[in-house]
Design an enzyme around this catalytic site. Sequence first.
Site, PDB file in Angstrom:
ATOM      1  CB  SER A 297      18.792  43.834  18.202  1.00  0.00           C
ATOM      2  OG  SER A 297      19.810  44.775  18.261  1.00  0.00           O
TER       3      SER A 297
ATOM      4  CE  LYS B 277      23.135  42.884  22.471  1.00  0.00           C
ATOM      5  NZ  LYS B 277      23.871  43.149  21.287  1.00  0.00           N
TER       6      LYS B 277
ATOM      7  CD1 TRP C 107      25.546  48.794  17.211  1.00  0.00           C
ATOM      8  CD2 TRP C 107      27.470  49.934  17.185  1.00  0.00           C
ATOM      9  NE1 TRP C 107      25.759  49.306  18.464  1.00  0.00           N
ATOM     10  CE2 TRP C 107      26.930  50.006  18.485  1.00  0.00           C
ATOM     11  CE3 TRP C 107      28.693  50.571  16.930  1.00  0.00           C
ATOM     12  CZ2 TRP C 107      27.552  50.701  19.531  1.00  0.00           C
ATOM     13  CZ3 TRP C 107      29.313  51.259  17.969  1.00  0.00           C
ATOM     14  CH2 TRP C 107      28.750  51.317  19.234  1.00  0.00           C
TER      15      TRP C 107
ATOM     16  CG  HIS D 114      20.365  46.368  13.679  1.00  0.00           C
ATOM     17  ND1 HIS D 114      21.134  45.314  14.129  1.00  0.00           N
ATOM     18  CD2 HIS D 114      19.620  46.749  14.745  1.00  0.00           C
ATOM     19  CE1 HIS D 114      20.861  45.078  15.394  1.00  0.00           C
ATOM     20  NE2 HIS D 114      19.940  45.930  15.806  1.00  0.00           N
TER      21      HIS D 114
END
Length: 400
Positions: A235, A239, A326, A376
């Site tokens: 998540s 990044k 999302w 997720h």
Amino acid sequence: MALAGCDSSGSSGPEKGDDNGAGTDLPPPIYSESAVPEYTLPSLLTTADGDSVTTPSDWWNQRRPQLLRRFRAHVYGHLPPTPPTVRIEHHSSDPSALDSTALRRHVTLHFTDRPEGPALDLLVFVPTEAEGPVPIFAGLNARGNHTVLPSDDWPVRTIIDRGYGLVVAHYGDLFPDRPEGFNESVYQIHAAEHDTTGRTGSALSAWAWGFHRMVDYAAQTDAIDADRVIAVGHSRLGKAALWAGATDRRLAAVVDNASGCGGSALFRRRYGERIVHIDTRFPHWFRDRFSQYRENESALPVDQHQLLALMAPRPVLVSAKTQDRWADPKGMFVSIKHASPAWTVLGHQGLATRTLPMPDAPVLSRAGYHLRSGEHTLNLVDWGVFLDHADRHVRSSDPS
Ligand code: GTR
């Protein structure tokens, strides 16, 4: 067009059941392929002067530096400076951890002579059976090193049994995850010489810098092969892992788990989380100028296929989840697909498919993609795929 294999339920959005971000003026997220606008991606293999990139030298000398500069200038800002020395303080070492399969160490990395200066606590596991230095996964965690061993996110025993080490640190040591976190971040090491507001740096850059320091640690540790450090993150920390791999070629590979917006998903698709959502809720993750692209993605001079391409020709695995709307699992696929020509220019195979794979059928090419059924999260199933990808491209150093 419906997203094959991707569910419409479940996501990592701000309010489950109310992804609009209740009580805000944020636009509702797009969750239908028919609402994704037409878009043109910025070119990967054309230089700022309009020249085609056809050789490795074009890539290394021109295009790659240009793209890096643009990501620094418009998205993530500059990293804290590399410290001249990293001092390792050893706290404890247990040679018979995990039923004697692992050596467990707890160390602290110091970046200055000041005892109160920022430091990074590492928890390290290395297989005891190994012959010679081992490849190692390097990760940041969001809940503290003490939560790693019992958690689903970090199946340490499996990682060790497969012959890999693991080094983890808590991301808050680098930049506490709040807008005013800059004042307690690793940017303070050089605060006197640099921007004191944090606006030209970012939390994501500080977290990426933490991955680089884990490579420094590997380079000073005999049991670890510093040429085979694999950055892994989930998540927001996915990044950070991608930006870390882009900015430090010593990282041998990157595994991105559900990084979504600001990670591997394409901004221009505007599906799920958009710049306006992420930059409103987490302004400190990005540099100041990124705000000007809220609801104006097409003006951004880069898109995230270019970020993935900065990893080339090293192995990179993008792992998405079917219910994680999302994070735009399809956008993560389209991104690695459009990054793939960078591997080709450098003489390697990129992504071995042109079409979105079925769920749970990982594509383990050097530039790889995995769509796992479910939500997720980061779990043992994901790690099985990460380890298979690493076996193929990092452990065996498969040249393809
Ligand atoms: C969400 C954020 C995502 C993702 C996630 C996480 O709230 O919108 O971009 O980073 O947090 O890190 O868990």
